[in-house]
Motif scaffolding. Structure first.
Motif, short mmCIF file in Angstrom:
data_model
loop_
_atom_site.label_atom_id
_atom_site.label_comp_id
_atom_site.label_asym_id
_atom_site.label_seq_id
_atom_site.Cartn_x
_atom_site.Cartn_y
_atom_site.Cartn_z
N HIS A 132 0.87 -1.17 0.00
CA HIS A 132 0.00 0.00 0.00
C HIS A 132 0.91 1.22 0.00
CE1 HIS A 132 -3.36 -2.63 0.75
NE2 HIS A 132 -2.67 -3.18 1.74
N PRO A 133 1.24 1.73 -1.20
CA PRO A 133 2.20 2.83 -1.28
C PRO A 133 1.71 4.10 -0.58
CG PRO A 133 1.20 2.44 -3.42
CD PRO A 133 0.72 1.36 -2.50
N ASN A 134 2.64 4.81 0.03
CA ASN A 134 2.35 6.08 0.66
C ASN A 134 2.22 7.17 -0.39
OD1 ASN A 134 2.59 4.94 3.24
ND2 ASN A 134 4.80 5.29 3.26
N ALA A 135 1.75 8.31 0.04
CA ALA A 135 1.61 9.44 -0.88
C ALA A 135 2.96 9.91 -1.40
CB ALA A 135 0.89 10.59 -0.19
N ASP A 136 4.04 9.68 -0.64
CA ASP A 136 5.36 10.11 -1.07
C ASP A 136 6.08 9.08 -1.94
OD1 ASP A 136 5.85 8.25 0.90
OD2 ASP A 136 7.40 9.41 1.90
N ASP A 137 5.40 7.98 -2.27
CA ASP A 137 5.99 6.97 -3.16
C ASP A 137 6.24 7.60 -4.53
OD1 ASP A 137 6.52 3.98 -3.64
OD2 ASP A 137 5.17 4.49 -5.28
N PRO A 138 7.42 7.36 -5.11
CA PRO A 138 7.73 8.00 -6.39
C PRO A 138 6.92 7.47 -7.57
CG PRO A 138 9.48 6.49 -5.77
CD PRO A 138 8.51 6.55 -4.61
N GLY A 139 6.01 6.57 -7.34
CA GLY A 139 5.17 6.07 -8.42
C GLY A 139 5.50 4.66 -8.86
N THR A 140 6.68 4.19 -8.51
CA THR A 140 7.12 2.86 -8.94
C THR A 140 6.14 1.78 -8.50
OG1 THR A 140 9.39 3.61 -8.72
CG2 THR A 140 9.04 1.23 -8.84
#
Length: 102
Positions: free
Chosen positions: A65-73
């Protein structure tokens, strides 16, 4: 070698060369240092996708569950997985109600 960024870049180089076993070893080294690194797990899933092992990729991506600061990967890999599995609707958010309702 304990520099996570350097190990990750090394793994990405192997991935671009399609040297997946070496890339996986480097990514495992990263996970030994930073076991909760979502991006690294997403890279491992993208290798599974490239190898055609969709069940392994799905099992790696399911708990992420990626965070909002995940670079998109991570999100990109999850979207690509849904496309490969021919279930893109599962990744596209649906608006409430039917189209055309006022």
């Amino acid at each position: 070698m304990r520099n996570v960024n350097l190990l990750t870049q090394h793994a990405l180089s192997y991935m671009r060369l399609r040297r997946f076993p070496e890339a996986l070893r480097k990514l495992d080294q990263v996970l030994n240092i930073a076991p909760d690194d979502v991006r690294t797990v997403a890279f491992k899933a993208s290798i599974a996708q490239a190898e055609g092992d969709l069940p392994r990729a799905a099992s790696l991506l399911a708990p992420l569950h990626p965070n909002a600061d995940d670079p998109g990967t991570t999100l990109e890999t999850q979207v690509y997985q849904a496309i490969l599995e021919r279930r893109p609707a599962s990744i596209i958010p649906r608006p409430p109600g039917n189209i055309g309702e006022a």
